[in-house]
Design an enzyme around this catalytic site. Structure first.
Site, short mmCIF file in Angstrom:
data_model
loop_
_atom_site.label_atom_id
_atom_site.label_comp_id
_atom_site.label_asym_id
_atom_site.label_seq_id
_atom_site.Cartn_x
_atom_site.Cartn_y
_atom_site.Cartn_z
CB CYS A 86 -2.92 6.94 1.71
SG CYS A 86 -3.84 6.51 3.19
CB CYS A 111 -3.90 -2.78 -7.12
SG CYS A 111 -5.65 -2.53 -6.88
CG ASP A 150 -21.28 1.90 -11.22
OD1 ASP A 150 -20.36 2.74 -11.28
OD2 ASP A 150 -21.90 1.66 -10.17
CB CYS A 156 -2.94 -7.59 -7.13
SG CYS A 156 -3.88 -8.23 -5.71
CB CYS A 211 -10.88 -7.84 -5.02
SG CYS A 211 -10.54 -6.86 -6.50
#
Length: 534
Positions: free
Chosen positions: A8, A276, A385, A484, A487
């Protein structure tokens, strides 16, 4: 329980000085600065495309806080294509202060009640407040259970945003005169994860805050008694603030405005920062700067890093970006290799990003891009990409470039290391079993050429190359310890995040053993993971 899976954006404006005219816009008086909110939300539309809303402080009206929120893009939510309706809406929502929000969710009900800002009305002005939230609470399940088990409490929406509203309300019920910095300190000790907040109450008190580890970006500017804040700097530069006057809010800090006084105050301090990295390479507007680092230059550097590890011949070769977020990386790669960068793929503008859409994903991927044989035919194509998550889009693209584009060769280049684990801090990443890369790596985060060759065969590509993890901190110009990268590595910067990942791995093992899709919720026996884990 699907409302946690979103990325968001938040904005805030306040003319807290006494000047009658806004110093940024001569078209807006002190009581009309709220009109800037839809414009700012348009600039961060990339962060949320499901719903938009705003709350205005109206000190001269009976309704001291007035909230408007709707499903759809910003232009739809605020009726911007209908001039008279838009002007009427802005007139009703005129005021000296306002907050705004754009929401981006992956599944679940398209319910306007889940749009933000959330407003909690109360007879006491100090307890009447609204807020917008950007992030995700990794310990949501624990907080939810704590709230619902402690007395006669009920959560109607089961979102981490509603949980946060309950926590704020609990503190205000005990300490109604609490200072805003102290309010943030009180709730922060109970939160694990990412939580940027824009808050406004019926007394006209405002704060914008960034979580102690700084997962999500947040910046602000102040000129002659006019304050503005946004998730990304582009919203402030387009208001008229000079780049030199835009500041990144430090992690664990808040800008508070109370009784006409603006303060920047630290409310909590974390041992580490955890910005992030994915914000720079995918989500953020390419025109923005995050913590002083240009998004465009970061992506360009990632492309240059791709070029430096290239071993394929450059003869008859072109670089083709996957629109739109891979363009800067493709340009950097092509420039470094001294070969053309051409748009051999055109994006269907009516369709959104497919990696966050779960229904008919393959069909949507086929519709999303149009290959141009005039550019691709007979060429060795380096297809760039920004990342590969589930792989559906990439597999379709390689097929389309070969068949419809008539390319001689297709070499896939990814301006990011492989995504190996879910995100529990506000970006939608699927569970481990749905990710592409872990299927080929046997749990290793370091790829071998044999792994990349197997991945290339999956796409029917001539070759595939990822960037190494070390390229990220170099491109972002930030030490890896301040990022971070969970992932990529499976190493999470918070305890609740690590627990959820362990649960996700256990669920994947159970799925493999049972042939089913059994999933677990932290702290429960439910067979469904919290939405934050998809």
């Amino acid at each position: 329980m699907s409302e946690l899976n979103h990325e968001c954006g938040i904005v805030a404006v306040y003319q807290y000085g006494q000047a009658d005219q806004c110093p940024i816009s001569s078209n807006h008086t002190r009581n009309q600065v709220s009109r800037m909110v839809p414009r700012m939300l348009l600039d961060i539309q990339n962060r949320g495309q499901l719903a938009a809303g705003m709350t205005t402080f109206k000190p001269r009206d009976k309704e001291l806080l007035l909230t408007h929120k709707r499903l759809g893009l910003v232009s739809e939510a605020f009726r911007m294509s209908r001039k008279n309706k838009y002007q009427d809406l802005m007139e009703r929502h005129s005021g000296p202060a306002a907050i705004g929000h754009v929401r981006y969710a992956t599944c679940g009900k398209d319910d306007p009640n889940n749009a933000q800002p959330f407003e909690r009305a109360h007879l006491e002005k100090r307890k009447w407040f609204a807020f917008g939230f950007n992030g995700q609470l990794a310990n949501y399940a624990e907080l939810r259970n704590e709230i619902t088990s402690g007395g006669d409490f009920h959560l109607a929406r089961e979102t981490d945003t509603e949980t946060l509203m309950h926590l704020i309300s609990q503190v205000l019920s005990v300490r109604p005169d609490i200072k805003m910095r102290e309010l943030l300190s009180a709730i922060s000790i109970r939160l694990d994860g990412a939580y940027n907040i824009a808050y406004l109450n019926a007394r006209g008190d405002m704060f914008v805050s960034r979580d102690p580890q700084g997962f999500r970006p947040l910046c602000y500017a102040d000129r002659d008694g006019f304050f503005a804040a946004a998730s990304e700097s582009v919203a402030l530069t387009n208001l008229g603030f000079d780049t030199s006057g835009i500041r990144d809010l430090p992690p664990g800090s808040a800008v508070t405005i109370q009784d006409g006084v603006l303060r920047v105050e630290e409310y909590s301090r974390a041992a580490v920062r955890s910005h992030c990295f994915f914000e720079w390479i995918y989500f953020a507007n390419v025109c923005s700067r995050l913590d002083g680092q240009s998004v465009y230059l970061t992506r360009k550097t990632l492309g240059e890093e791709l070029a430096k590890q290239e071993t394929e011949s450059k003869e008859n070769a072109i670089v083709v970006p996957v629109p739109d977020t891979a363009k800067a990386a493709a340009e950097g790669m092509a420039f470094e290799m001294s070969i053309p960068c051409l748009e051999g793929l055109m994006r269907h503008r009516a369709l959104g990003r497919t990696f966050i859409e779960s229904e008919d994903r393959d069909a949507k991927a086929r519709m999303k891009y149009i290959p141009l044989p005039e550019v691709l035919e007979g060429k060795k194509v380096f297809l760039v990409d920004d990342t590969i998550v589930r792989s559906t889009t990439m597999k379709v693209l390689v097929e389309q470039i070969r068949t419809r584009g008539k390319a001689a060769e297709v070499h896939v280049r990814v301006a990011c290391p492989p995504i190996m684990a879910p995100c529990f801090y506000g970006i939608d990443m699927p569970d481990v079993g749905d990710l592409f890369a872990p299927r080929f790596t046997d749990g290793s985060i370091e790829l071998t050429r044999e792994m990349e060759e197997e991945m290339a065969r999956h796409f029917n590509a001539d070759s595939l190359r990822y960037l190494p993890i070390s390229s990220i901190s170099k491109a972002v110009n930030t030490d890896a310890t301040n990022l971070c990268q969970a992932c990529l590595t499976g190493e999470y910067p918070t305890q609740a995040g690590q627990r959820l990942y362990d649960l996700s791995l256990n669920a994947q093992e159970s799925c493999s053993e049972d042939g089913g899709s059994r999933r677990l919720v932290e702290g429960t026996d439910s067979p469904v993971l919290p939405p934050s884990t998809i």
